[in-house]
Design a protein around this motif. Sequence first.
Motif: not given
Length: 400
Positions: A381-400
């Motif tokens: 993920v680079a500054a200015g790139s689009l945020v995807r649903v997968q980015d949110i899911q990845d953050l969740r899975e990093a903690m569970r």
Amino acid sequence: DGDVSYRSAISPPVAQQVVTEATVVTLTASPSGRELAYGEELIGIGNVTSPIAGSLQGSFFLIIDGVRSTYSLSGPPVYWYQYLPVGTHTLILTYSGNATQPPGTSSPLTVVVHKARSITTVENPPYLAQYGTQPVVRVSLEGDPFGGVPGGNVSLTEGSTVLTTIFADNRCCSGGITVEMTLPVLAPGVHYIRATYVGDENYLPSQSAAFQLRVLPAGTFVLDVQAGADWIQAKGFFNAPPHTSYLVHRRVGSGAWTTSLPQTTPFYSESNPQPGTPYTYWIDAVDSTNKVIATSNADLAMIVAFSDDPITTTTPIKALHETEIVVAANGLRTLAGLPAFPAPANAGDVIRATHILAIRNAINEARVALGAAPATFSTDVAAGSLVRVQDIQDLREAMR
């Protein structure tokens, strides 16, 4: 006139009454919109009114697309229950009349049946595999919202690449169908795979949510810890030589490490894990002399509840999703003795790629401080790139 076997005869006279009045035959349908999805029941309601006194009982025939379909001998109203195929249909009701009532025919009723939606689901997808193996994926299809069994081709795809395709033969089943699909040998690394159904004559196409499959290089010992609504499990993947045993090292929160007795599998399941508390593990593989021959990575998980879980490609990304992740990350950071991380977005704010990067760093800093390896993420993920649903899911899975 008779014939060689029978004498001639004359019938008694038949009186026929000619009336100028007419019966009015009506045919209505429920749902009243006259547009249905495949599998939805159509209720036809027939009625007759007449200016002539007397019973209206008689024979009713429902004609669908020019073919006599259903017969009823009764008094109005009369009801029919039909499941029609996809397409446009014309329904007409005829009334035979009786000794006092003349016959009649309703105006045509047009009913349009559209294809129903389908739901494609990957059941308990594999998430780790050793290089050279071919995991089996179970994919289910069902009709929505009226059930039924979609059929036709189902593919497992990675991006635009079709990995494998199978034909789901719906003649076997009712109430849904499940097929087993074997993946090809995939290169080591992280793969994001989804099931795609092409649809058939009765059901629209659909696609499952993507699942992550990590293919391990040959000879590696990888530990993966997963959390659900009320469970936490640690599972190791290792091509072990014969007579290998395993020592599971475990820590709850920021407490002391404990080590299990030697066991035959690289697996550990928590009994009654506490929500919001991280559980961290690593595993040693030992030979028959108790000598360590391989050590896994360290990993952790904790039970966390999130909104819109699992998040899908059709879920609007909201600031709430980000705030929930930050709250969970700060739970890790507190146990690790690290300062809290401020929420980058407030309600109504736009979630930016810089927020994703900052939260990734905050989570991994806590993971390392608690003894776990940094989480890996599916994309850069680079500054200015689009945020995807997968980015949110990845953050969740990093903690569970």
